[in-house]
Scaffold this motif. Structure first.
Motif, short mmCIF file in Angstrom:
data_model
loop_
_atom_site.label_atom_id
_atom_site.label_comp_id
_atom_site.label_asym_id
_atom_site.label_seq_id
_atom_site.Cartn_x
_atom_site.Cartn_y
_atom_site.Cartn_z
N ALA B 72 0.87 -1.32 0.04
CA ALA B 72 0.12 -0.10 -0.03
C ALA B 72 0.95 1.24 0.05
O ALA B 72 0.39 2.26 -0.52
N LEU B 73 2.20 1.32 0.59
CA LEU B 73 2.96 2.08 0.76
C LEU B 73 3.59 2.57 -0.36
O LEU B 73 3.70 3.52 -1.07
N VAL B 74 3.78 1.49 -1.20
CA VAL B 74 4.49 1.54 -2.41
C VAL B 74 3.72 2.24 -3.41
O VAL B 74 3.96 3.11 -4.31
N ALA B 75 2.27 2.06 -3.41
CA ALA B 75 1.24 2.44 -4.11
C ALA B 75 1.02 4.07 -4.11
O ALA B 75 1.06 4.91 -4.95
N VAL B 76 1.25 4.28 -2.81
CA VAL B 76 1.18 5.75 -2.48
C VAL B 76 2.42 6.46 -2.96
O VAL B 76 2.28 7.50 -3.55
#
Lengths: 636, 289, 400
Positions: B72-76
């Motif tokens: 999720a962090l990577v996506a953000v």
């Protein structure tokens, strides 16, 4: 050198002589570098160069498709594979020799592209990109499942080409065999980009509806470019098959399509030589990173060079969307020194002071004044439950100005859109000079001798003023893709088109701006460019959607005079206008729309005193300028 | 009959994974019109992170949570670094950008986790057999969690203010701005959702379908096909599209030919795009000019 | 600007001419060296390798690369071959046929290697073969399919031919009294022609294939194939593939609760198979090289010493034991080094030497090559192996 006016970057569709030279210089530099490579590079670099040349052809095709038609294909490798497989089958199973086989291979691929393109090119944007991706996958699967094509193992034993008793076996020899092919590809591509077809496609890219209204059959051209782009891919495929000696389903793979895309984007989409530069850059980077990364990170295996590609793709897209081409043109501009752009100040349009009734653009064969041209019967448009236009009738004859007025939302522009073919009516018919045009594309309307301008300007922003107007001559010139590619038959016609476009610009007082980028012009002049562009079509009927909006007082008067002179020349003009005063002074007849219904039709005088019209305008907010104008005009 | 049931069941659990990936596509597309070609990589990355976390001794659940959070962090981060800075997002630009991210992520996974395909430990190992249909517990988990996540996402978009605002951004960008919904914030949230859902798909699928650095490609493409079948803007459509695709693929493999499995998905994609751009389940919309 | 361009052009032209002269001179040198039949005996000896390091064949290519690197290191410590340094150049073909051809072109044209090892799998090896033949470069493939060496002049291979593997499997089936085979095979080169070969070799014993299913080497869902195998109701089912696909297929087989005995090919001799198949592998039977069951071999086994030394060296270097695939790489390397040591770098001499190899003891078996047989192994090279408690186990009754 300094002090010479410098114009904008050469772009596709920009048709100053400079842009042509720009491309030529770019191509010349690339050609020179390509030829010099075998002399200076080691065999390992030349080995990379062979792949770069092969892929450059496919990337060039893709670049044409993206730059000209504005369509992204993620299935270019599919056509690459079709070309390669056809070649492999012909050479290994039917023992054809390389050259005739490649001709057939290209033909087969083009046919496939036509069959694929006809349904797919009705899609746009994302959808087309992903549908082509699907196409690539399907080619892979079909090749994998076909025993005739050797299933997963593919076809082996394709020999290196032999010509005149010489086998092109070593990387250097194969490289030198490919260079002329790529140069030829570059030359053909450049000619097409600079041609009538290239110009029309550039226009479609900027504003499809405007290009269509000038007679450009966008779909047909898109299909043509798609097929052309596939042809380039298939040439690359045949070269690939011979060099590797084996062809298998991987040739249609998505990652290869991505590689082509990367090459085209890196080089600068649409810049002809950019694809070749991109191909060399990507292949060089591929090879370099493949060697470098395992040294930096011991234990790294496989396609780790992809990380470089990923970073490159994103950074280029964010910081250098025009690719290397953008860097190059930027550098050239700096080298030439920056000179001020020619006068940006708001000049008033100044036509030679001539009488209102001196005919303009009269030509032989125009219908005599009073001949009915446009017949609209029962035109109706419903959006969901709302009826925007209801049972609208109108007849327009040659040599008259008809105005269409009405409050906001009365359905004027919808009626225009239906008449010109941009919107399909729910019911009713439109006949232009004997041709039924309703529900067909705007280019059909244009072919029937009618065109239009737009309320919200639809200037071809990436072209010069001259380029804009030259698109208007689309139907008055004929050279197609093939003629354009071979230059010779097209060149004379090109010169004639440019000459007539310049004449028209001079006539409208736009001559000085001819070589400026249309988007750089002030608003009023852009309107005039749009009108000039429409006039370049030599139409019998001209539809103008709010031509006065945003013009200064003087400009309005000049425009009115222009329209009168066109009328005197035998042209029929229909205009939608908010400026009721101007309309009543200009038009021969006026139609009034309210809530989609024609509530009045008659001479300005009749309409002015029509109670329904007065009520319609007074029924709205009293501050409404139009209502005030009617009321004022009606009570002298 | 047993075969049909067996194939249907396998198809449904495969389809549930597609459905989750498809939801990710829908989440981003509705807000910014971007087709995120890195969606499959989110799933692959989550699988690999979880596998290596379990390998280094973390309990399974903690590993799964870690994987979902980090993806999720990577996506953000991806949204901030790559999508946000672009002023004029055209089709070409968005496709190439996300393709770039997808390629970069793939190579990064190859560098970090190596080339081999591995499978995460299942949430519950083993399986059982009902009426000749054998079922793995993990498949039940896939169906269950995919169902819960889909419902949650659906509920978020349909019932919560935040969700409705996101949809408003997509449908009425001007109006959304007028009522104070920031498009950039909405885009960020959409990537967060896409990353989370994609990661969940990745960790659920890994025990059965295995994960390698390149498994995101197929998963992403199939997820996209599923989303397109559902019309690209509907969560419900994406879920139905995913299940339909999964079942269709397994049936094709079982009754026609395993080789045609992938072709079916893309043939369907092309047919749907050309014949019914609004998706199989979508309401047919008036063609835009 | 015009003048500057002219100057630049002149300069470029001059530069180009100078360089072309230099290039001509250079190529004359090169031409003289390469064209003459006798190879120069200076500079490093170059051994090229094309392996499936990434992609579907990674579980083969990675241990093969490790084995080659280990052996190259050992040779370097010994001081090379006759004092000449030996350079090992490894290329990844990404498990693709075109990748293999591309790498082969590079090794032959650019690095000008003396011999090429690889590829790991059949498809890529087949793609390299025509290049080896046309450039007359000796090549030793590590892959199984007999087609790689059928009628070849310059190509040899070290993995057991699928023909001898199938002979071994048919023997075992006949002994067990099975007569119908359900086959799920790899859809790539490794599995092509396998069904036909089972039919051909089994004809004598009345054994034939009654159902054939395919799976892609990178497939992950095998439900459809296994359901169809279940329905075929054969006496024995054969899964013919490489890990991880072969392992996943084994799992799907087990998971569907199919009771029919299952056999696998020689493509599974590594830890990846055991890991992916897990418990599902228990009880399946596969003909494998002796490497996987080294410690269970009787002491008088001629291969035992070589195998245990290799296992010890390999384990010391990489912390885990080798697979049968690293064994194929070992054999190819030793055959190549043996030929280079005896014959120098003359390609024709190397080829002739390889063709006359007799009783060469390697990891996969004892090699005896002939002009007709460029693989050199018989079915005795294979041991029937099963899995017990996650470990390879010799099948007690070897059926011969």
């Amino acid at each position: 050198m300094a002090g010479r006016p410098v114009r904008r970057l050469p772009r596709i569709g920009a048709h100053s002589r400079r842009s042509r030279r720009g491309d030529v210089i770019g191509i010349a530099v690339v050609a020179l570098l390509m030829l010099a490579l075998p002399l200076i590079a080691s065999s390992s670099v030349i080995n990379v160069g062979v792949y770069a040349l092969i892929y450059a052809l496919a990337a060039l095709g893709l670049s044409l498709l993206m730059g000209l038609a504005g369509q992204v294909s993620l299935g270019q490798a599919g056509f690459f594979a079709i070309g390669a497989y056809t070649q492999a089958v012909l050479v290994t199973k039917y023992e054809w020799s390389g050259l005739p086989a490649s001709v057939l291979a290209v033909a087969v691929t083009m046919l496939a592209a036509l069959l694929v393109g006809l349904p797919l090119l009705r899609l746009r944007g994302h959808y087309l990109a992903l549908a082509t991706l699907g196409f690539g996958v399907i080619v892979t699967v079909l090749a994998t499942e076909s025993d005739f094509l050797g299933a997963t193992s593919g076809i082996y034993g394709i020999t290196k080409p032999e010509m005149n008793g010489r086998t092109y076996n070593s990387p250097t020899e194969y490289y030198l065999l490919l260079v002329p092919v790529v140069l030829l590809g570059l030359w053909l591509a450049r000619n097409i980009v600079e041609s009538r077809i290239g110009r029309a496609l550039g226009a479609v890219n900027d504003s499809e509806v405007a290009a269509e209204s000038l007679g450009v059959d966008a779909f047909r051209l898109r299909v043509q470019v798609f097929v052309l782009s596939a042809a380039y891919a298939s040439v690359a495929g045949t070269a690939f098959a011979h060099w590797l000696g084996v062809i298998n389903p991987n040739a249609a793979n998505f990652p290869l399509s991505v590689k082509f895309l990367l090459m085209a984007v890196l080089g600068g989409v649409g810049s002809v030589y950019g694809a070749v530069v991109g191909a060399f850059a990507v292949e060089g980077l591929d090879d370099g990173l493949r060697r470098l990364i395992p040294e930096l990170l011991p234990g790294a295996v496989g396609e780790v060079q992809l990380i470089g590609f990923g970073i490159l793709l994103t950074t280029i897209m964010i910081f250098l969307p025009g690719g290397l081409h953008q860097l190059w043109t930027g550098a050239r501009r700096r080298m030439a020194g920056s000179a001020p752009e020619p006068g940006d100040d708001e000049e008033e349009i100044h036509l030679e002071p001539v009488a209102d009734d001196v005919p303009l653009l009269a030509r032989e064969g125009r219908p005599a004044a009073g001949t009915p041209l446009l017949e609209v019967r029962g035109l109706t448009k419903r959006f969901g439950g709302v009826t925007a236009v209801d049972d609208f009738d109108l007849t327009v004859s040659a040599g008259e100005i008809v105005a269409l007025i009405g409050p906001n939302g009365a359905g004027k522009t919808t009626a225009f859109n239906m008449i010109s073919g941009a919107v399909t009516p729910t019911a009713g018919e439109v006949t232009m000079a004997g041709t039924r045009v309703e529900g067909r594309k705007p280019h059909v309307f244009a072919r029937a001798g009618a065109t239009r301008t737009f309320q919200n300007l639809q200037i071809f922003t990436s072209a010069t003023v001259l380029g804009n107007v030259m698109v208007g001559r689309h139907l008055r010139s004929r050279s197609g893709m093939l003629g354009a590619a071979l230059v010779l038959p097209a060149r004379r016609e090109e010169r004639a088109v440019e000459e007539s476009a310049r004449e028209l610009l001079d006539l409208l007082g736009l001559g000085e701006d001819a070589d400026r980028l249309a988007a750089d012009l002030p608003f009023g002049r852009q309107r005039l460019v749009e009108i000039a562009r429409a006039l370049a079509l030599d139409p019998d009927l001209l539809l103008l959607d709010e031509p006065m909006a945003g013009l200064s007082g003087t400009e309005r008067r000049e425009l009115a005079r222009l329209l009168r002179r066109l009328r005197a020349g035998g042209m029929a003009i229909v205009l939608v206008e908010h400026d009721v005063e101007a309309v009543l002074a200009l038009a021969d007849r006026v139609a009034v729309l309210e809530d989609g219904v024609r509530i009045a039709l008659g001479t300005p005088d009749e309409v002015r005193h029509d109670p329904a019209v007065v009520a319609a305008y007074l029924g709205v907010e009293p501050e409404d300028g139009a209502a005030a104008a009617v009321a004022e005009a009606g009570a002298p | 009959m047993t075969d049909l049931l067996q194939l249907l069941f396998a198809g449904l659990s495969q389809g549930a994974v597609y459905a989750l990936v498809a939801i990710g596509f829908v989440a981003i597309f509705t807000v910014s019109g971007v087709i995120n070609l890195a969606q499959g990589e989110f799933a692959a990355l989550a699988g690999l992170v979880a596998i290596s976390a379990v390998g280094s001794g973390l309990p399974l659940l903690a590993a799964v949570v870690l994987a979902v959070v980090s993806v999720a962090l990577v996506a953000v981060i991806m949204e901030r670094l790559v999508i946000f800075p672009v002023k004029r997002m055209t089709t070409l630009v968005s496709l190439i950008l996300t393709l770039g991210v997808s390629t970069g992520l793939k190579a990064l996974m190859l560098l970090v986790y190596g080339p081999n395909a591995e499978g995460l430990t299942p949430l519950t190992p083993g399986g059982f057999s009902v009426a000749g249909v054998s079922i793995r517990y993990q498949e039940l988990w896939i169906l269950l969690i995919a169902g819960i996540v889909s419902l949650a996402v659906y509920w978020f978009y349909e019932r919560t203010l935040a969700g409705k605002s996101l949809r408003a951004c997509a449908e009425q960008p001007v109006a959304a701005r007028l009522v104070g919904i920031s498009l950039t914030k909405a885009s960020l949230i959409s990537f967060l959702i896409a990353g989370t859902v994609g990661a969940i798909a990745g960790v659920l699928a890994s025990p059965i379908f295995f994960t390698s650095w390149e498994s995101g490609l197929t998963l992403g493409l199939k997820g996209f096909v599923a989303a397109t079948l559902g019309g690209l803007i509907s969560v419900r459509g994406a879920v139905l599209g995913g299940l339909l695709l999964g079942v269709l693929e397994t049936l094709t493999a079982g009754y026609i030919s395993t080789g045609l499995r992938d072709a079916v998905a893309f043939l369907l994609l092309i047919i749907v795009l050309v014949a019914r751009p609004a998706g199989i389940f979508g309401r047919s919309a008036e063609a835009r000019v | 600007m015009g003048r500057r361009t002219a100057t630049t052009r002149t300069a470029a032209l001059l530069a180009a001419m100078t360089l072309s002269l230099a290039a001509c001179a250079e190529s004359d040198d090169g031409g003289g060296g390469g064209g003459g039949g006798s190879a120069e005996e200076t500079g490093p000896i170059k051994i090229g390798a094309v392996l499936d390091i990434t992609g579907a064949g990674a579980s083969l290519g990675v241990p093969e690369r490790q084995a080659l690197e280990l052996l190259a290191g050992q040779l370097e410590e010994e001081g090379g071959i006759d004092g000449r340094e030996v350079e090992l150049i490894i290329e990844d073909n990404q498990s693709t046929e075109d990748g293999a051809a591309k790498a082969m072109n590079k090794l032959v044209n650019e690095d000008e290697v003396d011999i090429v090892l690889g590829a790991s799998r059949t498809g890529p090896s087949l793609a390299m073969r025509p290049i080896a033949e046309s450039t007359e470069t000796p090549m030793i493939s590590l892959a199984a399919n007999q087609a790689i060496v059928e009628g070849s002049e310059w190509v040899f291979k070290t993995a057991q031919n699928d023909r001898v593997v199938i002979e071994r499997m048919i023997d075992y089936m006949a002994e067990q009294g099975w007569s119908t085979i359900g086959l799920a095979r790899d859809a790539s080169g490794f599995g092509e022609g396998v069904a036909e070969m089972f039919d051909e070799i089994g004809a004598e014993q009345g054994i034939s294939v009654v159902a054939t299913e395919k799976f892609a080497p990178d497939a992950t869902d095998f439900t459809a194939q296994m359901v169809n195998l279940r329905n075929a109701g054969a006496d024995v089912n054969v899964i013919w593939g490489i890990p991880p696909a072969a392992g996943l297929a084994q799992r799907a087989y087990d998971q569907l609760g199919i009771e029919t005995p299952v056999m696998q090919s020689h493509g599974i001799g590594n830890q990846v198979f055991l890991d992916t198949a897990g418990d599902a592998a228990e009880g399946m039977v596969a003909p494998l090289g002796r490497l996987v069951v080294a410690e269970q071999l009787p002491d008088d086994d001629p291969q035992k010493e070589i195998i245990t030394t290799f296992i010890d060296d390999y384990t010391a270097e990489f912390g885990a034991g080798p697979s049968t695939f690293s064994g194929h790489a070992y054999d190819a390397w030793q055959l190549a080094v043996d030929a280079l040591r005896e014959e120098g770098t003359d390609p024709q001499a190397i080829r002739d030497h390889l063709e006359s190899v007799t009783d060469f003891t390697g990891i996969s078996g004892v090699f005896t090559m002939t002009p007709e047989d460029h693989a050199g192994l018989s079915k005795e090279a294979l041991a029937l192996v099963t899995v017990e408690n996650g470990q390879w186990q010799l099948v007690p009754d070897q059926g011969d």
